[in-house]
Design a protein around this motif. Structure first.
Motif, PDB file in Angstrom:
ATOM      1  N   ARG A   4       0.832  -1.211   0.000  1.00  0.00           N
ATOM      2  CA  ARG A   4       0.000   0.000   0.000  1.00  0.00           C
ATOM      3  C   ARG A   4       0.864   1.257   0.000  1.00  0.00           C
ATOM      4  NH1 ARG A   4      -3.516  -3.071   3.453  1.00  0.00           N
ATOM      5  NH2 ARG A   4      -2.348  -2.307   5.271  1.00  0.00           N
ATOM      6  N   SER A   5       1.992   1.205   0.693  1.00  0.00           N
ATOM      7  CA  SER A   5       2.873   2.372   0.712  1.00  0.00           C
ATOM      8  C   SER A   5       3.543   2.606  -0.638  1.00  0.00           C
ATOM      9  CB  SER A   5       3.944   2.192   1.796  1.00  0.00           C
ATOM     10  OG  SER A   5       4.796   1.099   1.474  1.00  0.00           O
ATOM     11  N   ALA A   6       3.722   1.540  -1.436  1.00  0.00           N
ATOM     12  CA  ALA A   6       4.353   1.694  -2.744  1.00  0.00           C
ATOM     13  C   ALA A   6       3.345   1.984  -3.843  1.00  0.00           C
ATOM     14  CB  ALA A   6       5.134   0.421  -3.096  1.00  0.00           C
ATOM     15  N   ALA A   7       2.048   1.801  -3.587  1.00  0.00           N
ATOM     16  CA  ALA A   7       1.031   1.996  -4.629  1.00  0.00           C
ATOM     17  C   ALA A   7       0.978   3.422  -5.175  1.00  0.00           C
ATOM     18  CB  ALA A   7      -0.337   1.575  -4.089  1.00  0.00           C
ATOM     19  N   PRO A   8       1.084   4.491  -4.358  1.00  0.00           N
ATOM     20  CA  PRO A   8       0.981   5.849  -4.918  1.00  0.00           C
ATOM     21  C   PRO A   8       2.054   6.198  -5.944  1.00  0.00           C
ATOM     22  CG  PRO A   8       0.674   5.882  -2.536  1.00  0.00           C
ATOM     23  CD  PRO A   8       1.161   4.515  -2.884  1.00  0.00           C
ATOM     24  N   VAL A   9       3.189   5.535  -5.897  1.00  0.00           N
ATOM     25  CA  VAL A   9       4.271   5.861  -6.828  1.00  0.00           C
ATOM     26  C   VAL A   9       4.429   4.779  -7.901  1.00  0.00           C
ATOM     27  CG1 VAL A   9       5.542   7.255  -5.176  1.00  0.00           C
ATOM     28  CG2 VAL A   9       5.957   4.800  -5.262  1.00  0.00           C
ATOM     29  N   ALA A  10       3.379   3.969  -8.091  1.00  0.00           N
ATOM     30  CA  ALA A  10       3.471   2.876  -9.065  1.00  0.00           C
ATOM     31  C   ALA A  10       3.658   3.402 -10.481  1.00  0.00           C
ATOM     32  CB  ALA A  10       2.227   1.991  -8.975  1.00  0.00           C
TER      33      ALA A  10
ATOM     34  N   PRO B  52       4.863   6.477 -11.587  1.00  0.00           N
ATOM     35  CA  PRO B  52       6.214   7.014 -11.832  1.00  0.00           C
ATOM     36  C   PRO B  52       7.293   5.937 -11.876  1.00  0.00           C
ATOM     37  CG  PRO B  52       5.062   8.343 -10.199  1.00  0.00           C
ATOM     38  CD  PRO B  52       4.234   7.128 -10.428  1.00  0.00           C
ATOM     39  N   LEU B  53       7.156   4.908 -11.033  1.00  0.00           N
ATOM     40  CA  LEU B  53       8.143   3.835 -11.061  1.00  0.00           C
ATOM     41  C   LEU B  53       8.091   3.075 -12.382  1.00  0.00           C
ATOM     42  CD1 LEU B  53       7.982   2.393  -7.434  1.00  0.00           C
ATOM     43  CD2 LEU B  53       9.882   3.601  -8.513  1.00  0.00           C
ATOM     44  N   THR B  54       6.890   2.880 -12.916  1.00  0.00           N
ATOM     45  CA  THR B  54       6.766   2.223 -14.224  1.00  0.00           C
ATOM     46  C   THR B  54       7.439   3.053 -15.312  1.00  0.00           C
ATOM     47  OG1 THR B  54       4.674   1.234 -13.516  1.00  0.00           O
ATOM     48  CG2 THR B  54       5.139   1.271 -15.882  1.00  0.00           C
TER      49      THR B  54
ATOM     50  N   ALA C  17      16.893   8.133 -10.884  1.00  0.00           N
ATOM     51  CA  ALA C  17      16.509   8.001  -9.481  1.00  0.00           C
ATOM     52  C   ALA C  17      16.390   9.365  -8.814  1.00  0.00           C
ATOM     53  CB  ALA C  17      17.537   7.137  -8.746  1.00  0.00           C
ATOM     54  N   TRP C  18      17.319  10.264  -9.118  1.00  0.00           N
ATOM     55  CA  TRP C  18      17.243  11.617  -8.558  1.00  0.00           C
ATOM     56  C   TRP C  18      15.985  12.330  -9.037  1.00  0.00           C
ATOM     57  CZ3 TRP C  18      17.220  16.441 -10.937  1.00  0.00           C
ATOM     58  CH2 TRP C  18      17.377  17.545 -10.081  1.00  0.00           C
ATOM     59  N   LEU C  19      15.668  12.200 -10.320  1.00  0.00           N
ATOM     60  CA  LEU C  19      14.464  12.826 -10.859  1.00  0.00           C
ATOM     61  C   LEU C  19      13.209  12.250 -10.211  1.00  0.00           C
ATOM     62  CD1 LEU C  19      13.282  14.787 -12.951  1.00  0.00           C
ATOM     63  CD2 LEU C  19      13.290  12.881 -14.591  1.00  0.00           C
ATOM     64  N   PHE C  20      13.184  10.937 -10.036  1.00  0.00           N
ATOM     65  CA  PHE C  20      12.045  10.296  -9.395  1.00  0.00           C
ATOM     66  C   PHE C  20      11.910  10.736  -7.943  1.00  0.00           C
ATOM     67  CE2 PHE C  20      10.636   6.742  -6.714  1.00  0.00           C
ATOM     68  CZ  PHE C  20       9.339   6.576  -7.188  1.00  0.00           C
ATOM     69  N   SER C  21      13.041  10.845  -7.247  1.00  0.00           N
ATOM     70  CA  SER C  21      13.005  11.267  -5.851  1.00  0.00           C
ATOM     71  C   SER C  21      12.491  12.694  -5.722  1.00  0.00           C
ATOM     72  CB  SER C  21      14.410  11.137  -5.242  1.00  0.00           C
ATOM     73  OG  SER C  21      14.441  11.622  -3.923  1.00  0.00           O
TER      74      SER C  21
ATOM     75  N   PHE D 232      15.956   9.421  -1.555  1.00  0.00           N
ATOM     76  CA  PHE D 232      16.819   9.126  -2.695  1.00  0.00           C
ATOM     77  C   PHE D 232      17.438   7.736  -2.590  1.00  0.00           C
ATOM     78  CE2 PHE D 232      21.043   9.415  -4.817  1.00  0.00           C
ATOM     79  CZ  PHE D 232      20.571   9.527  -6.115  1.00  0.00           C
ATOM     80  N   ILE D 233      17.736   7.279  -1.372  1.00  0.00           N
ATOM     81  CA  ILE D 233      18.347   5.958  -1.232  1.00  0.00           C
ATOM     82  C   ILE D 233      17.390   4.872  -1.717  1.00  0.00           C
ATOM     83  CG2 ILE D 233      17.589   5.789   1.179  1.00  0.00           C
ATOM     84  CD1 ILE D 233      20.047   4.076   1.711  1.00  0.00           C
ATOM     85  N   ASP D 234      16.074   5.014  -1.438  1.00  0.00           N
ATOM     86  CA  ASP D 234      15.099   4.037  -1.928  1.00  0.00           C
ATOM     87  C   ASP D 234      14.996   4.095  -3.446  1.00  0.00           C
ATOM     88  OD1 ASP D 234      14.666   3.503   0.726  1.00  0.00           O
ATOM     89  OD2 ASP D 234      12.846   4.729   0.855  1.00  0.00           O
ATOM     90  N   ALA D 235      14.938   5.314  -4.007  1.00  0.00           N
ATOM     91  CA  ALA D 235      14.845   5.453  -5.460  1.00  0.00           C
ATOM     92  C   ALA D 235      16.100   4.932  -6.149  1.00  0.00           C
ATOM     93  CB  ALA D 235      14.615   6.919  -5.818  1.00  0.00           C
TER      94      ALA D 235
END
Length: 441
Positions: free
Chosen positions: A109-115, A117-119, A325-329, A336-339
């Motif tokens: 659920r915590s990762a769903a909002p950024v699904a 952008p991650l795609t 990763a920086w752009l996504f963060s 940033f470490i997670d991205a």
């Protein structure tokens, strides 16, 4: 009548010097225990090096130290073989079970909002790798299939497996893939350690996780009931590997147990089974050894002329992924470490070890890495065939002189494709010449 010398030799129970079968049997039986014992000593030595590294505060100590030990043994010629198959498959199944155990309902659920952008970042990572491969094939001495397969981010084992079918240089693809994995495995812990230390609200140091045994040496899984948890872990690994083979998944020993562990975790009915303590450290040591022993002296000699191009392409892909990763963060507010760990190109086992050691968001890292692994393995053959539509083997009658001039002997190869194959043939004559029909029977 006295028996002839030939009959006396046949009746004699004592083997003569010419009787080769007996020594042959002894020779075939001896190396197996010796080989197993040697690998046991190597694993123990790598684990001891990880223990020393953890005391010194090295990030992801068991992964990094075992990788360096394996590479040193392979380059020096002490080890000429890969990690034994049973040990490699066991470590993959345990890593898969560990990944699946982190994907809980709350984490998903915590990762769903950024699904979304991650795609988008995953697609951009694949596009970046293809662009770098196209440029390397155009400017360097390497064929397009070898360049594309060598730069694909993730699925190293599956990519190397299909390299021969896609008319690529298998050794060059393997070296490019595992050079990137080794680079990621070496730099990701250091980068994560630097980012964690620089963060004002940083988590505990990277040596706090995965370096010791929180409940003693016999505490091998996360649950309180060790015997039940270990049996559950074994069942998940065995069933997951069988499911992976049955469904023909890429890297079935890794993805299969991950899916079964995910189902077991989401159900909530099974006890804690995730590897921890000594068992987790041992798994990470095996992962590091498996990466390190691939850098043999023969492989380095084979690709020595292409080494600058391969290193440059690998660095370009890694730096490009760090930029994404920086752009996504910045866009989503994700640390940033997670991205960075979620988008770093390949080495899913090493990335997971780094994420565990640096207390990153395992759900985001595992989800993105796993989905990209599946996507890469599924679409890579299509990309290779799309970028090389005229790459078809000429007729067997094509001569060596014709190939060296870059003139298509059958009219089925365009001049540029022929030139690319000529360049590849100069560096890998044993494989590329056979594929273009240049080896005379």
């Amino acid at each position: 009548m006295a028996p002839t010398p030939a009959l006396r030799q046949e009746r004699s129970p004592v083997p003569t010097a010419d009787a080769a079968p007996a020594p042959g049997i002894a020779e075939t039986r001896r190396p197996r225990p010796a080989l197993a014992g040697r690998w046991a000593l190597i694993v123990v030595g790598a684990y001891a090096a990880g223990l020393v590294a953890s005391v010194l505060g090295v990030p992801a100590p068991y992964l990094l130290s075992s990788l360096l030990v394996g590479a040193a043994l392979a380059v020096s010629g002490v080890v000429r073989d890969r990690l034994p198959g049973p040990a490699n498959r066991t470590s993959q199944t345990l890593v898969g079970a560990l990944m699946g155990s982190y994907l809980t309902w709350s984490a998903l659920r915590s990762a769903a909002p950024v699904a979304l952008p991650l795609t988008a970042v995953t697609g951009a990572t694949i596009a970046l790798s293809v662009a770098v491969a196209w440029y390397m094939a155009r400017r360097g001495r390497i064929s397009r299939p070898s360049a594309v397969l060598g730069t694909m981010p993730g699925g190293s084992a599956a990519i190397v497996t299909c390299a021969d079918e896609l008319k690529a240089d298998v050794r060059l693809v393997a070296f490019s893939q595992y050079l990137r994995v080794g680079l990621v495995a070496t730099t990701a812990p250091l980068a994560a350690h630097w980012m964690t230390s620089a963060s004002p609200a940083g988590a505990p140091g990277p040596s706090a996780a995965g370096n010791g045994a929180p409940g003693g040496l016999l505490h091998l899984v996360t649950g309180a009931q060790q015997a039940t948890g270990i049996l559950t872990l074994a069942a998940i690994c065995i069933a997951g590997a069988a499911v992976g083979r049955r469904l023909r998944l890429p890297t079935p020993a890794l993805i299969g147990p991950m899916l079964v562990a995910l189902a077991a975790t989401l159900s909530g009915v099974l006890p804690g089974f995730a590897p921890t303590g000594v068992l987790q450290n041992l798994v990470f040591a095996l992962v590091g050894l498996d990466v390190g022993v691939r850098f043999t002296r023969e492989t380095l000699i084979h690709v020595r002329r292409l080494l600058p191009s391969v290193v440059t392409a690998t660095a370009a892909v890694c730096l490009g992924c760090a930029g994404l990763a920086w752009l996504f963060s910045r866009t989503t507010g994700t640390p940033f470490i997670d991205a960075y760990l979620a988008t770093t190109p390949g080495g899913i086992n090493a990335v997971l070890a780094t994420a565990v050691s640096s207390h990153a968001d395992i759900a985001v890292v595992s989800t993105v890495q796993s989905l990209r692994l599946l996507a890469v393995v599924l679409i890579t053959p299509l990309i290779v065939r799309r970028l090389t539509p005229s790459f078809t083997p000429p007729e067997p009658s094509t001569g060596l002189s014709t190939v060296r001039r870059g003139v298509p002997g059958t009219g089925r190869c365009a001049p540029k494709a022929g030139a690319a194959l000529v360049h590849a043939g100069r560096t890998a004559p044993a494989t590329e010449y056979r594929r273009v029909g240049a080896v005379r029977s």
